[in-house]
Design a protein around this motif. Structure first.
Motif, short mmCIF file in Angstrom:
data_model
loop_
_atom_site.label_atom_id
_atom_site.label_comp_id
_atom_site.label_asym_id
_atom_site.label_seq_id
_atom_site.Cartn_x
_atom_site.Cartn_y
_atom_site.Cartn_z
N UNK A 154 6.99 11.02 -12.15
CA UNK A 154 7.34 9.72 -11.56
C UNK A 154 6.27 8.67 -11.87
N UNK A 155 6.64 7.39 -11.79
CA UNK A 155 5.61 6.35 -11.93
C UNK A 155 4.60 6.46 -10.78
N UNK A 156 3.35 6.17 -11.09
CA UNK A 156 2.30 6.37 -10.09
C UNK A 156 1.96 5.07 -9.37
N UNK A 157 1.57 5.23 -8.14
CA UNK A 157 1.07 4.07 -7.39
C UNK A 157 -0.07 4.53 -6.50
N UNK A 158 -1.20 3.87 -6.65
CA UNK A 158 -2.41 4.24 -5.91
C UNK A 158 -2.63 3.17 -4.84
N UNK A 159 -2.45 3.58 -3.60
CA UNK A 159 -2.63 2.67 -2.46
C UNK A 159 -3.88 3.10 -1.72
N UNK A 160 -4.81 2.18 -1.57
CA UNK A 160 -6.09 2.57 -0.98
C UNK A 160 -6.58 1.54 0.03
N UNK A 161 -7.02 2.04 1.18
CA UNK A 161 -7.72 1.19 2.13
C UNK A 161 -9.20 1.55 2.05
N UNK A 162 -10.04 0.57 2.34
CA UNK A 162 -11.48 0.84 2.28
C UNK A 162 -11.82 1.96 3.26
#
Length: 835
Positions: free
Chosen positions: A32-40
RNA sequence: GCGGACGUGGCGGAACGGUAGACGCUACCGACUUAAAAUCGGUUUCCCGAUCGGGAGUGCGGGUUCAAGUCCCGCCGUCCGCACCA
């Protein structure tokens, strides 16, 4: 399940289901297409606060939404676990920094889990563990070998309370950013990273970051502080060398009336050895306060050194060299030439010390003789400047640089305000710098096979200073090169180093090296990074630098770590003060009519301004009891409601109760099933408009708008009669509510569908045809003022619409039989009749 | 001082240059209840008059436009960042 949704029973049930199904485990090998979601990632200070809840809720909504859209999502969590509070706690509470930190992590992990965040806990990391900082040491050695690390004897900002060195960025108004103590100057040998090598790229890279707030880009731009100008030398009249200066205004070179050097300039230091008055002056300059107010009002201090220099364009022209307290040693060359007529600071200095003030810029050539009564900073035309006369400031600047370069006495250069990054900290609780000092071989890197250099934990804090300095068995080693007795570096790394690459380690965590390049690059750059604006400069600039440094040494292909950045607002609360001025916490006060009184003694209380929640003002609300009482979903929902995410959110009990009410309303729709058949066209339109609006809002991180859209849909469903459409709308509502209130959504889903998880449902798509109504409401204006509205079939022609408007009763009154001068028709929207 | 953002009801806030105030909170009225809570229905920018009607209105003053919260110019205020950077 009862008539009411019960978070106490429900929340943990679904959290366990997600957990056992490994729902949020990120698979690097997924097609699948990747998505990197990040909070500090948080500092483990003890307990989570509302700011964390808001930050992680926003990230969670996005992560769950992307997952529903079909992305393979990486949404990890970890701990920025080194740092001074742990040592302070060690000294105050007699606990070991490691024990204190790890206990806090355990507490905060449980609190985050209680909120049901869709995190991949399998990738959890803490920077204080050797399996993190050991890899950091390896990266440090990589940079060392690449020549990006150097050691320098330098004057540093010494925080006398925390007993450590601070970076320039950590000094705010002359005070330590954590302790608030007045910073002193000391000379120490320090490790530096060559961030200035990257000044230009870091500046230019900002232009590629179109998913960053303009504000943050501007702050970084100002921080890097690029300015172009001319660097050149004034030869000393005594023939003993030259004084290098830098200027952004070479066009004013004929307006020079003195040179000023910093008290830290080598010439000043040489003079100080021979002349007591110079030594005395230098000492005086170092005493000056560094707060904003003091600098603002600080008197310009100067001392004529007696030295003279020769003007580069006139061998007969001599200029005096002064020492001045306003000249900074670490900007430019530590020396400047003063042009009092066209620089506010030079004007003040020259007025005080009676130095000549000569106009060399004027509005026009005719004004060459006008007196200068205040510093004229702006551009104009060169006057009294020999061969430059008549040239614009811009042209004169270019001309001087051209002449200087061709004659060889100077060259056009660029200066940056950015300084190299001092990373040494005289602190225990940090990453040990992997260097060994040998009397014979100097600073020797620790051999790779000896990594990690483990921070010894058998230390005590009964005496001030760094316990590593006193740890004999750890400190005393043999030199890896010559086997002579040697000593470990006892400084540790600035914790900003720890946070400069954690997002890479999240993406890939092999045991034997910092990261696997190919795996890291399947996720990076971070698609959406979310955190507080307080990190707009330091952390984000360092992480950008670190990424570029890794790129330069061939370890990564990308230059920028964070594709999208979002800075969320703070959570605020009203403040309360008792009669004696002491701060009171919200649970110590009670409202009585329009007044506030003290809960225990009944004394009147002053309600103050709404401010960021802070311990000092005692206006914090601990999220834990709120979650226990209202459930995770109500808290999450409230964090997203009302305020736009980039603005501050004021905590209110009314707000959280409203959110809890909403949770129950949605629950009722799913729980009290009303069977019905047939289509409800109006509700169907509402549903598709909501699908479109909510998706668009979440894509734009406008969670408050997504929330408003869902409220509208709920209102519409509640009013609608039973139908097949209604049942379908409820089903879609549950899917759309899921990113925000996931526990409620799962409970409702299982009631409706009996099986499956709502997290596995794809995000609904809308039918564009259903966004458009058959009947439209058309506004009718007379001279721009609204006078009537008409209901008309969509797509009605301009002519028909105009006729309809003109024949309306309310409009006829205004016309009084007269012909309108002009009629503007916007199909499906409005008719404006101009009389 | 330099740079930036923001000023809309009682409050948080919505509004491709096209019906200002969506949605939520608060408050008030009503229903249910012995009562309260919860829930449900309604009202809530201001002023005049009756809920139909009229006038005013998005910090202040101008301008562009058929039409301005939105665009332009000038002020005022609040907040944030940087700060003796040559």
């Amino acid at each position: 399940m009862t008539d009411r949704f019960d978070p106490a029973a429900s929340d943990s049930r679904w959290q366990e289901r997600w957990d056992s199904g490994a729902c949020f485990r990120a698979d690097s090998t997924s097609p699948k297409p990747k998505s990197y979601v990040l909070e500090m990632f948080p500092y483990p200070s003890g307990r989570i606060h509302m700011g964390h809840v808001r930050n992680y809720t926003m990230g969670d909504v996005l992560a769950r939404y992307r997952r529903a859209q079909g992305f393979e999502v990486l949404h990890p969590m970890g701990w920025d676990a080194f740092g001074m509070p742990a040592e302070n706690a060690a000294m105050e509470k007699k606990v070991h920094p490691g024990a204190w930190t790890r206990e806090n992590i355990a507490t905060m992990r449980a609190q985050l889990k209680r909120l049901g965040f869709a995190l991949d806990w399998s990738r959890e990391l803490a920077t204080c563990e050797p399996d993190y900082y050991g890899h950091e040491q390896a990266l440090f050695l990589d940079l060392f070998e690449a020549g990006l690390v150097f050691r320098k004897e330098s004057e540093v900002n010494w925080d006398p309370v925390d007993m450590t060195v601070l970076a320039n960025e950590q000094v705010i108004d002359g005070k330590g950013w954590r302790s608030g103590a007045r910073v002193e100057r000391r000379k120490l040998s320090q490790w530096f990273l060559k961030i200035t090598d990257f000044a230009e790229e870091l500046l230019e890279g900002l232009q590629t970051l179109d998913q960053w707030p303009d504000k943050v880009r501007l702050m970084q731009e100002n921080w890097i502080g690029k300015s172009r100008g001319l660097q050149f030398a004034f030869q000393r009249a005594d023939g003993d060398g030259a004084v290098e200066v830098f200027t952004t205004r070479p066009d004013t070179i004929f307006g020079a009336s003195f040179l000023a050097i910093s008290p830290g300039h080598p010439i000043a230091e040489t003079f100080a050895a021979q002349r007591p008055d110079v030594a005395e002056f230098i000492k005086r300059c170092q005493q000056g306060g560094t707060t904003a107010a003091e600098i603002e009002t600080a008197e310009k201090l100067g001392l004529d050194t007696g030295l003279e220099v020769v003007h580069p364009l006139d061998p007969d022209w001599r200029l005096p060299v002064w020492m001045a307290n306003f000249v900074l040693m670490d900007y430019g060359t530590g020396a400047l030439f003063g042009v009092p007529a066209h620089d506010a600071r030079d004007f003040e200095f020259s007025t005080k010390y009676k130095l000549p003030i000569r106009r060399v810029v004027a509005a026009s050539a005719n004004d060459a003789g006008l007196a200068v009564t205040e510093a004229e900073i702006g551009a104009g035309v060169a006057v009294n400047s020999r061969f430059l006369d008549g040239l614009s400031t811009e042209a004169a600047t270019a001309e001087i640089i051209r002449r200087a370069e061709s004659a060889g006495w100077g060259k056009g250069t660029t200066q940056y305000r950015l300084r190299d990054w001092g990373v040494s900290r005289q602190r225990y609780w940090g990453t040990p710098i992997p260097i060994i000092h040998c009397d014979g071989c100097g600073a020797v890197p620790v051999p790779r096979q000896q990594l990690p250099v483990v921070l010894p934990e058998d230390v005590s804090f009964d005496v001030p200073g760094n316990p590593l300095d006193r740890h004999e068995t750890w400190r005393n080693v043999v030199c890896p090169k010559c086997s002579a007795p040697a000593r470990r570096e006892t400084d540790t790394l600035d914790t900003f180093v720890d946070s400069s690459w954690y997002f890479i380690r999240f993406a890939s965590q092999p045991h034997d090296r910092p990261f696997d390049r190919a795996e890291a690059e399947t996720w990076l750059p971070v698609a959406q990074y979310i955190g507080g604006v307080e990190h707009a400069i330091l952390h984000l600039l360092y992480a950008r630098f670190w990424t570029r440094a890794l790129q330069r040494i061939g370890r990564l292909s990308m230059a920028e770590p964070f594709g999208g950045l979002f800075t969320q607002g703070m959570v605020t609360h009203e403040t309360y003060q008792a009669g004696d001025g002491s701060w009171l916490s919200p649970d110590e006060v009670r409202r009585e009519g329009d007044d506030w009184i003290h809960l225990y003694n009944g004394q009147p209380v002053t309600a103050g301004r709404v401010e960021k929640m802070s311990k000092s003002k005692k206006n914090t609300i601990d999220p834990q009891p709120i979650v226990d009482r209202y459930g995770a979903d109500a808290v999450r929902w409230f964090m997203l409601s009302d305020s736009p995410p980039e603005r501050d959110l004021e905590w209110s009990i009314g707000g959280i109760e409203g959110a809890a009410r909403f949770v129950q309303r949605v629950w009722k729709l799913a729980h009290r099933r009303q069977e019905g058949a047939g289509e409800d066209k109006e509700l169907l339109r509402r549903l598709h408009k909501t699908i479109a609006a909510v998706g668009q809002a979440i894509d734009g991180l406008q969670f408050n708008k997504a929330v408003a859209g869902l409220y509208e849909l709920v209102n519409a469903i509640e009013k609608a009669s039973p139908s097949a459409t209604r049942a379908d709308a409820i089903r879609h509502l549950i899917i759309m509510v899921a990113p925000m209130a996931p526990h409620l959504a799962e409970e409702a889903w299982s009631t409706l569908e009996g099986s499956g998880l709502v997290v596995d449902q794809p995000w609904p798509s809308h039918d564009p045809a259903l966004l458009i109504d058959d009947q439209v409401t058309v506004a009718v204006q007379v001279n721009g003022k609204l006078r009537d509205t008409l209901s008309a079939p969509r797509g009605l022609s301009r002519e028909d619409l105009q006729a309809m408007a003109l024949s309306a009763d309310k409009i006829a009154r205004f016309l009084e039989g007269a012909e309108p001068r002009k009629v503007i028709v916007v199909p499906d929207r409005l008719v404006n009749i101009v009389l």
